[in-house]
Design a protein around this motif. Structure first.
Motif, short mmCIF file in Angstrom:
data_model
loop_
_atom_site.label_atom_id
_atom_site.label_comp_id
_atom_site.label_asym_id
_atom_site.label_seq_id
_atom_site.Cartn_x
_atom_site.Cartn_y
_atom_site.Cartn_z
N VAL A 82 61.24 -44.46 -100.56
CA VAL A 82 60.24 -45.51 -100.71
C VAL A 82 60.26 -46.33 -99.42
CG1 VAL A 82 60.44 -45.62 -103.22
CG2 VAL A 82 61.85 -47.12 -101.80
N PRO A 83 59.16 -46.99 -99.08
CA PRO A 83 59.14 -47.80 -97.86
C PRO A 83 60.23 -48.88 -97.90
CG PRO A 83 56.92 -47.49 -98.70
CD PRO A 83 57.83 -46.95 -99.74
N GLY A 84 60.89 -49.05 -96.78
CA GLY A 84 61.90 -50.09 -96.66
C GLY A 84 63.21 -49.76 -97.34
N ASP A 85 63.52 -48.45 -97.46
CA ASP A 85 64.76 -48.08 -98.15
C ASP A 85 65.93 -47.90 -97.19
OD1 ASP A 85 64.20 -45.71 -96.91
OD2 ASP A 85 64.10 -44.49 -98.73
N ASP A 86 65.77 -48.33 -95.95
CA ASP A 86 66.87 -48.22 -95.00
C ASP A 86 68.08 -49.00 -95.50
OD1 ASP A 86 65.15 -46.81 -93.43
OD2 ASP A 86 64.69 -48.48 -92.06
N GLY A 87 69.21 -48.35 -95.51
CA GLY A 87 70.44 -49.00 -95.95
C GLY A 87 70.69 -48.90 -97.44
N ALA A 88 69.71 -48.42 -98.21
CA ALA A 88 69.90 -48.27 -99.65
C ALA A 88 70.71 -47.01 -99.94
CB ALA A 88 68.56 -48.20 -100.36
N MET A 89 71.39 -47.01 -101.08
CA MET A 89 72.14 -45.83 -101.51
C MET A 89 71.18 -44.84 -102.17
SD MET A 89 74.97 -44.13 -101.87
CE MET A 89 76.32 -45.28 -101.54
N GLN A 90 71.20 -43.60 -101.73
CA GLN A 90 70.37 -42.56 -102.31
C GLN A 90 71.06 -41.97 -103.53
OE1 GLN A 90 67.25 -41.48 -101.29
NE2 GLN A 90 67.23 -43.15 -99.80
N VAL A 91 70.34 -41.92 -104.65
CA VAL A 91 70.83 -41.31 -105.88
C VAL A 91 69.94 -40.11 -106.20
CG1 VAL A 91 71.25 -41.60 -108.35
CG2 VAL A 91 71.69 -43.50 -106.77
N GLY A 94 69.90 -33.14 -109.24
CA GLY A 94 70.01 -32.25 -108.08
C GLY A 94 71.32 -32.45 -107.34
N LYS A 95 71.43 -31.76 -106.21
CA LYS A 95 72.65 -31.80 -105.40
C LYS A 95 72.49 -32.85 -104.31
CE LYS A 95 75.81 -28.86 -102.75
NZ LYS A 95 76.06 -27.49 -102.24
N ALA A 96 73.46 -33.72 -104.19
CA ALA A 96 73.40 -34.80 -103.21
C ALA A 96 73.97 -34.34 -101.87
CB ALA A 96 74.17 -36.00 -103.72
N GLU A 97 73.48 -34.96 -100.82
CA GLU A 97 74.04 -34.78 -99.49
C GLU A 97 75.27 -35.67 -99.34
OE1 GLU A 97 72.97 -32.61 -97.27
OE2 GLU A 97 71.33 -31.93 -98.59
N PRO A 98 76.11 -35.41 -98.34
CA PRO A 98 77.26 -36.30 -98.12
C PRO A 98 76.81 -37.75 -97.97
CG PRO A 98 77.48 -34.31 -96.79
CD PRO A 98 76.10 -34.25 -97.41
N GLY A 99 77.53 -38.65 -98.63
CA GLY A 99 77.21 -40.07 -98.60
C GLY A 99 76.22 -40.50 -99.66
N GLN A 100 75.72 -39.56 -100.47
CA GLN A 100 74.77 -39.88 -101.53
C GLN A 100 75.46 -39.75 -102.89
OE1 GLN A 100 71.52 -37.11 -100.96
NE2 GLN A 100 70.59 -38.36 -99.33
N VAL A 101 74.77 -40.22 -103.93
CA VAL A 101 75.24 -40.12 -105.31
C VAL A 101 74.40 -39.05 -106.02
CG1 VAL A 101 75.58 -41.35 -107.50
CG2 VAL A 101 75.86 -42.56 -105.32
N SER A 102 75.04 -38.26 -106.85
CA SER A 102 74.30 -37.30 -107.69
C SER A 102 74.59 -37.60 -109.16
CB SER A 102 74.68 -35.86 -107.36
OG SER A 102 76.04 -35.60 -107.69
N VAL A 103 73.59 -37.31 -110.00
CA VAL A 103 73.76 -37.58 -111.42
C VAL A 103 72.77 -36.74 -112.22
CG1 VAL A 103 72.10 -39.50 -111.44
CG2 VAL A 103 73.92 -39.45 -113.15
N GLY A 104 73.20 -36.23 -113.37
CA GLY A 104 72.29 -35.65 -114.35
C GLY A 104 72.02 -34.17 -114.25
N GLY A 105 72.49 -33.50 -113.21
CA GLY A 105 72.18 -32.08 -113.06
C GLY A 105 72.74 -31.23 -114.20
N TYR A 106 73.95 -31.52 -114.62
CA TYR A 106 74.58 -30.74 -115.69
C TYR A 106 73.88 -30.97 -117.02
CZ TYR A 106 78.34 -28.73 -118.54
OH TYR A 106 79.07 -27.98 -119.43
#
Length: 422
Positions: A12-21, A25-37
């Motif tokens: 989303v616009p202005g998401d610099d510095g926000a934590m990606q969840v 799906g599969k998260a990249e390093p430094g991100q959070v993943s949830v719900g895939g299982y």
């Protein structure tokens, strides 16, 4: 702390510095993943979920991911967090109309400050070529705890045919399955499986929303729901723990769980109603103590077989999958067995003898809190101790709740007197 929650690559616009969840799906390093299982298990079960119930599941997963990742100790007061969620869903127009209601429910549940905004592009429920519509008439949340066990036993004894939904928790999965099998119930076990790059927040006060979201999703898959009928969603919790009145002035807000509090459940029900989700949350034991639930269970023989194996402890995993014996839920459990008196409480408690005068037993904070509450009532009266605990527009029968809380506190009093703590 700001979180951007959606499929991989959602921004989303202005998401610099926000934590990606990354949801489902599969998260990249430094991100959070949830719900895939959970998505995978629902897909395997061929359950056809309502789109708005699926959106609510995506919201709940986002909330749990944030709750696990935002560390309370890093907040301004060491406890209250400011959490902003930008969530990708299928129907952002509707959910933005409900954002304030969701924020209020979450603030009541965790006492944090939540802000929610919704955007298009979220995943829908898994497409089912051979969708199954289970023929059960309701859903019951089966946690492996004593209250949920009694609830399931009573429902079956009354001729209700619930579908059991469990949140898989290490140390409880086997007993959840065993309880369901002994009652002849179909059961699905689901888990959010949140993975964050750093340490997780231990308090996790929002975790109960995902259990309800799993139950809601399954409820909308039932044949009864697809025929346009209302589906009961049973969350079975004794009234004392559901209200969880602060025992002392220091046990306020998030320090006491609000998982089954009528205000929290009532706020969520209003949102489900607005969404046109024809599911009704019910707690049949809102005016019962835990001891009364045991004593009045409709199949005493079955309860005697399984009661000791159930879990009540708030620190069960921390103590090697054993009951600590001294937290408030353990004390309520121990008091309820004394009230029931049908079997000996052979639960192996780590801290068995609450009468020992040391910091691990009689002087442990939770044991002292119950003792202070009992002393406060004895000196100043029940109303003084109760305070504002029942001041909620979602509590109609205040006299009934007041009487139940008095009986629940008396059960705790009997436990403390047995160890000469009062």
């Amino acid at each position: 702390m700001k979180f951007i929650c959606g499929p991989a690559g959602f921004h989303v616009p202005g998401d610099d510095g926000a934590m990606q969840v990354v949801i489902y799906g599969k998260a990249e390093p430094g991100q959070v993943s949830v719900g895939g299982y959970a998505r995978e298990l629902i897909d395997r079960a061929h359950l056809e979920i309502s789109p708005r119930a699926w959106d609510f599941l995506s919201i709940a997963l986002s909330v749990v991911a944030a709750d696990f990742t935002a560390i309370r100790a890093q907040s301004a007061d060491g406890w209250t967090r400011v959490i902003e969620l930008e969530i990708s869903v299928q129907d952002p127009v509707f959910w933005n109309s409900q954002a304030r209601g969701l924020e209020n429910a979450l603030r009541f549940l965790t006492t944090d400050k939540w802000t929610l905004s919704f955007h298009p592009g979220g995943f829908g429920p898994p497409a089912q070529l051979q969708a199954l519509h289970p023929t059960e008439d309701s859903v019951v949340l089966l946690s492996g705890g004593l209250d949920s066990l009694i609830g399931a036993i009573d429902l079956v004894a009354q001729g209700v045919r619930p579908y059991a939904v469990s949140q898989i928790v290490r140390g409880d999965g086997e007993k959840q399955d065993h309880f369901a099998q002994s009652l002849g119930l179909s059961r699905i076990g689901l888990n959010h499986v949140t993975r964050s790059p750093d340490a997780q927040e231990p308090s996790q006060r929002a975790r109960s929303i995902i259990f309800l979201a799993f139950g809601l999703a399954v409820a909308t898959s039932l044949d009864r729901y697809h025929r346009g009928e209302t589906v009961p969603l049973y969350i079975c919790e004794n009234g004392f723990i559901a209200i969880n009145p602060p025992l002392t002035s220091s046990r306020l807000g998030s320090l006491s769980t609000r998982t089954a509090h009528p205000e929290y459940l009532g706020r969520l029900q209003e949102i489900f109603n607005a969404a046109g989700i024809n599911v009704r949350i019910q707690n049949p034991y809102a005016l019962k103590t835990k001891g009364e639930m045991l004593a009045e269970c409709r199949n005493q023989d079955l309860l005697k077989q399984h009661a000791i194996a159930s879990t009540s402890c708030g620190r069960f995993q921390r103590f090697g999958y054993k009951h600590c014996g001294r937290c408030v839920p353990c004390q309520v459990r121990r008091a309820s067995f004394k009230r029931w008196a049908a079997v000996n409480d052979d639960t192996p408690y780590v801290h068995e003898n609450l009468g020992l005068r040391d910091k691990q037993h009689a002087w442990f904070e939770d044991v002292r809190s119950v003792g202070i509450a009992l002393a406060n009532v004895a000196e100043n009266g029940f109303e003084e101790w109760l305070g504002h605990s029942l001041f909620s527009p979602f509590i109609q029968d205040r006299a009934g709740y007041r009487a139940m809380l008095a009986r629940g506190l008396e059960e705790l009093g009997q436990l403390h007197r047995s160890y000469q703590l009062t």
